[in-house]
Design a protein around this motif. Structure first.
Motif, mmCIF file in Angstrom:
data_model
loop_
_atom_site.group_PDB
_atom_site.id
_atom_site.type_symbol
_atom_site.label_atom_id
_atom_site.label_comp_id
_atom_site.label_asym_id
_atom_site.label_seq_id
_atom_site.Cartn_x
_atom_site.Cartn_y
_atom_site.Cartn_z
ATOM 1 N N LYS A 462 48.110 47.009 34.759
ATOM 2 C CA LYS A 462 49.212 45.625 34.754
ATOM 3 C C LYS A 462 50.539 45.946 34.903
ATOM 4 O O LYS A 462 51.138 45.042 35.043
ATOM 5 N N ARG A 463 50.889 47.387 35.168
ATOM 6 C CA ARG A 463 52.040 47.701 35.170
ATOM 7 C C ARG A 463 52.303 47.856 36.668
ATOM 8 O O ARG A 463 53.381 48.137 37.221
ATOM 9 N N LEU A 464 51.530 47.670 37.526
ATOM 10 C CA LEU A 464 51.393 47.448 38.896
ATOM 11 C C LEU A 464 52.125 46.564 39.456
ATOM 12 O O LEU A 464 52.153 45.212 38.920
ATOM 13 N N PRO A 465 52.804 46.622 40.723
ATOM 14 C CA PRO A 465 53.432 45.357 41.234
ATOM 15 C C PRO A 465 52.513 44.222 41.708
ATOM 16 O O PRO A 465 51.156 44.589 41.846
ATOM 17 N N GLY A 466 53.022 43.031 41.517
ATOM 18 C CA GLY A 466 52.142 42.015 41.852
ATOM 19 C C GLY A 466 51.261 41.918 43.021
ATOM 20 O O GLY A 466 50.205 41.503 43.258
ATOM 21 N N GLY A 467 51.870 42.587 44.085
ATOM 22 C CA GLY A 467 51.309 42.414 45.537
ATOM 23 C C GLY A 467 50.168 43.516 45.418
ATOM 24 O O GLY A 467 49.459 43.339 46.632
ATOM 25 N N TRP A 468 49.939 44.319 44.471
ATOM 26 C CA TRP A 468 49.062 45.433 44.723
ATOM 27 C C TRP A 468 47.932 45.005 44.321
ATOM 28 O O TRP A 468 46.694 45.485 44.642
ATOM 29 N N VAL A 469 47.717 44.120 43.025
ATOM 30 C CA VAL A 469 46.555 43.796 42.467
ATOM 31 C C VAL A 469 46.351 42.042 42.626
ATOM 32 O O VAL A 469 47.491 41.468 42.276
ATOM 33 N N VAL A 470 45.174 41.715 42.555
ATOM 34 C CA VAL A 470 44.546 40.296 42.744
ATOM 35 C C VAL A 470 43.773 40.116 41.531
ATOM 36 O O VAL A 470 42.993 41.007 41.157
ATOM 37 N N ASP A 471 43.689 38.715 41.275
ATOM 38 C CA ASP A 471 42.673 38.199 40.218
ATOM 39 C C ASP A 471 41.405 37.944 40.679
ATOM 40 O O ASP A 471 40.431 37.813 39.786
ATOM 41 N N ASP A 472 41.139 37.579 42.181
ATOM 42 C CA ASP A 472 39.975 37.532 42.603
ATOM 43 C C ASP A 472 39.693 38.486 43.531
ATOM 44 O O ASP A 472 40.244 38.696 44.449
ATOM 45 N N VAL A 473 38.285 39.055 43.437
ATOM 46 C CA VAL A 473 37.674 40.107 44.317
ATOM 47 C C VAL A 473 37.637 39.414 45.621
ATOM 48 O O VAL A 473 37.545 40.452 46.378
ATOM 49 N N ALA A 474 37.407 38.207 45.819
ATOM 50 C CA ALA A 474 37.196 37.693 47.197
ATOM 51 C C ALA A 474 38.429 38.106 47.970
ATOM 52 O O ALA A 474 38.589 38.227 49.289
ATOM 53 N N ASN A 475 39.838 38.182 47.464
ATOM 54 C CA ASN A 475 40.819 38.549 48.049
ATOM 55 C C ASN A 475 41.262 39.993 48.061
ATOM 56 O O ASN A 475 42.403 40.548 48.606
ATOM 57 N N ALA A 476 40.438 40.707 47.400
ATOM 58 C CA ALA A 476 40.895 42.455 47.638
ATOM 59 C C ALA A 476 39.945 43.030 48.631
ATOM 60 O O ALA A 476 39.044 42.473 49.144
ATOM 61 N N THR A 477 40.642 44.277 48.862
ATOM 62 C CA THR A 477 39.965 45.233 49.661
ATOM 63 C C THR A 477 39.449 46.465 49.211
ATOM 64 O O THR A 477 38.455 47.074 49.880
ATOM 65 N N VAL A 478 39.583 46.736 47.863
ATOM 66 C CA VAL A 478 39.238 47.832 47.002
ATOM 67 C C VAL A 478 39.059 47.413 45.616
ATOM 68 O O VAL A 478 39.770 46.557 45.113
ATOM 69 N N VAL A 479 38.206 47.936 45.070
ATOM 70 C CA VAL A 479 37.610 47.662 43.520
ATOM 71 C C VAL A 479 38.310 48.997 42.841
ATOM 72 O O VAL A 479 37.671 50.039 42.941
ATOM 73 N N LEU A 480 39.085 48.783 41.994
ATOM 74 C CA LEU A 480 39.417 49.945 41.045
ATOM 75 C C LEU A 480 38.678 49.935 39.865
ATOM 76 O O LEU A 480 39.090 49.025 39.010
ATOM 77 N N CYS A 481 37.828 50.880 39.678
ATOM 78 C CA CYS A 481 37.052 50.880 38.281
ATOM 79 C C CYS A 481 37.950 52.022 37.364
ATOM 80 O O CYS A 481 37.682 53.127 37.721
ATOM 81 N N VAL A 482 38.473 51.325 36.455
ATOM 82 C CA VAL A 482 39.457 52.078 35.673
ATOM 83 C C VAL A 482 38.746 52.416 34.364
ATOM 84 O O VAL A 482 38.413 51.423 33.620
ATOM 85 N N GLY A 483 38.902 53.681 33.828
ATOM 86 C CA GLY A 483 38.317 53.926 32.479
ATOM 87 C C GLY A 483 39.394 54.249 31.425
ATOM 88 O O GLY A 483 40.424 54.004 31.882
#
Length: 574
Positions: A462-483
């Motif tokens: 959540k501390r990453l910049p807004g352009g790096w993370v999206v709220d909908d997977v339909a707009n993403a190119t990668v999914v980060l599974c964070v533990g």
């Protein structure tokens, strides 16, 4: 003068007659014979020749009458008694007695009274008896005064009419009734022929004809009326209107049933056939909603009617025309279902097979509209099936290109739904997608600049910049599974002394923050990276508060936003 002997007195009781003692009334003695039976003078016996008859003579002295008195009249000559040789009547209780006399009152009847003779049966003209019996009403028997035969004939006729009207109802039963009338006519003729000759048979023949003609007239009128009703029913059937056929049959009454049972049976069969067609039509109409069971049963029922009752072909045609006329008015998806069934299960025969001829004109647009409707309802698998059927069945149709696009869009929507379902939304918990990922082919391949959808812990993402993370997977190119974060490698070790107090000394190791991350490409579903990121940060501050122990102590670095971005840069970059 010969002397005549007076008659001997008779007792009132006469000798036995036939073994019975017969009482003779006083009136039966000689004087009552009167002029009808006057005694004849007795014949004197002839004297033998040469012999004089020995006659005894008597002389009575002459008596002179007294003076002044009238002489007595001479006595009547004596009549000798002669017994009655006529039939002697016998007193019987069964004889007719005169008024005031009888066995109960002790009276008597005259023995010579004539007895009533039995009335002979009347003479009946054979033709009149035959005509009367041919009416099935036993009139000939009544003329012959055979009342019991008349009643029996009427009862048998009524019973047979009821049986033939309600049970048998075949032409054979009709012929048997005619034969029964012939038997009654013959029997009446035979009995009348033995009764004697009738001098003037016209009256009897008129009576017999008067009994037969009304029966023939009523039966003929009823049969003609029934035939007219049947003709109306056939005309309605040939025009395809089964309702009018049933209405015509309902005009047949019980009288028509008695007069023409086979015709009424045909009318009832027509009614049952119309009911059968109506049931198949109702079932077929339920198939307009897309129920393939209703379509199958409806067409099977109509095919059975055409096989068993070919004369009802026009009625079946009208039913099918109504079905096909209502089909385009239904919802697009219902039309698509019905046309698909008609195309795959073309009914047999020309009469029903023409239902499949409307499919090419209705199905393509119905499939396209139904696919669009399913897409709007987010029923993506159904939409893809509709579009694909249109493309496969009508590849040259004008709607085929649009259908191909619809297939692709529906496929992407199905993939996106699968990805979203697998990701879930539970914070802090690694979702199922991270273990068994699925592809969403509509997403672009992962490359710089990439956009990430974070699944799992968001403590640092959540501390990453807004352009790096999206709220909908339909707009993403990668999914980060964070533990969940853990302890990483040591960044720096510093020594601290307690201020005040015992002045204890401690060695503090500052560790980087370890974050397990699995990067999965959205478009392919393949794992790009499965690693543990270490986030660095500030170490060895001048003061440490709340130091928990002495000796060797472990603490985490204090990362800045830049430190977090530096750690995630290999996976996500602007």
């Amino acid at each position: 003068m010969d002397e005549t002997r007076p008659p001997e007195p008779h007792d009132e009781t006469s000798p036995d007659v036939g073994g019975e003692t017969v009482a003779l009334p006083a009136s039966t003695q000689a004087p009552i014979l009167g002029p009808e039976r006057r005694p004849e003078p007795a014949a004197e016996p002839e004297a033998e020749p040469g012999v004089e008859p020995d006659v005894e003579r008597s002389v009575e002295p002459e008596v002179k009458p007294d003076e002044g008195t009238e002489p007595e009249p001479a006595p009547a000559p004596a009549v000798p008694f002669e017994p009655d040789t006529g039939p002697i009547p016998v007193l019987s209780p069964t004889m007719t007695h005169p008024v005031g006399a009888g066995p109960e009152t002790g009276g008597y009847v005259r023995l010579d009274q004539p007895q009533p003779e039995p009335v002979p049966p009347p003479s009946v003209d054979p033709l009149a008896a035959a005509l009367g019996n041919a009416s099935l009403l036993g009139i000939g028997y009544f003329l012959l005064r055979k009342r019991w035969l008349a009643v029996l004939a009427v009862l048998v006729t009524i019973g047979y009419l009821l049986v033939s009207a309600l049970v048998v109802r075949t032409m054979l039963s009709h012929l048997v009734l005619v034969l029964w009338a012939g038997v009654l006519a013959w029997h009446g003729w035979w009995l009348a022929a033995k009764s004697g000759t009738v001098s003037s048979p016209r009256r009897q023949r008129v009576l017999g004809g008067a009994a037969l003609l009304p029966v023939l007239l009523v039966v003929t009128l009823l049969r003609l009326d029934a035939a007219g009703i049947e003709s109306d029913g056939y005309a309605a059937r040939d025009s395809g209107d089964c309702d009018r056929t049933v209405a015509a049959v309902q005009r047949l009454s019980f009288a028509h049933r008695l007069a023409d049972p086979p015709l009424v049976a045909r009318g009832e069969h027509a009614t049952s056939t119309c009911v059968r067609i109506a049931a198949s039509a109702a079932t077929l109409r339920t198939g307009l909603s897309g129920r393939t069971v209703g379509l199958s049963e409806g067409f099977r029922g109509l095919a059975g009617v055409l096989r068993d009752e070919p004369a009802y072909g026009n009625v079946v045609r009208v039913v099918l025309d109504g079905f096909l006329a209502d089909l385009p008015k239904r919802q697009d998806c219902e039309v698509a279902d019905v046309t698909q069934w008609l195309r795959e299960h073309r009914p047999d025969g020309d009469a029903l097979g023409r239902a499949a001829d409307v499919v090419p004109g209705l199905e393509p647009r119905a499939l396209m509209s139904c696919g669009d409707r399913n897409m709007g309802q987010r029923s993506f698998p159904l939409a893809r099936a509709r579009y694909k059927m249109l493309v496969d069945t009508y590849p040259t149709h004008e709607l085929a290109p649009r259908a191909k696009e619809g297939v692709q869009k529906a496929q992407w929507a199905i993939e996106l739904d699968a990805v979203r379902s697998a990701l879930g939304t539970s914070a802090g918990v690694r979702p199922r997608y991270c273990e068994a990922s699925t592809a969403y082919t509509a997403a672009p391949p992962h490359a710089r600049p990439g956009r990430a959808y974070v699944a799992g812990s968001t403590e640092f993402t959540k501390r990453l910049p807004g352009g790096w993370v999206v709220d909908d997977v339909a707009n993403a190119t990668v999914v980060l599974c964070v533990g969940p974060s853990g302890e990483g490698s040591v960044a720096e070790t510093c020594r601290y002394v307690e201020v005040g107090g015992l002045r204890r000394r401690s060695t503090v190791s500052f560790h980087r923050i370890a974050v397990p991350v699995r990067a999965i490409e959205v478009t392919s579903g393949r794992v790009l990276s499965d690693t543990t990121l270490e986030i660095g940060g500030a170490t060895c501050p001048e003061f440490l508060d709340n130091l928990r122990s002495t000796g060797d102590v472990k603490e985490k670095v204090t990362p800045t936003d830049a430190d977090v971005q530096a750690a995630f840069t290999p996976l996500v970059s602007p």
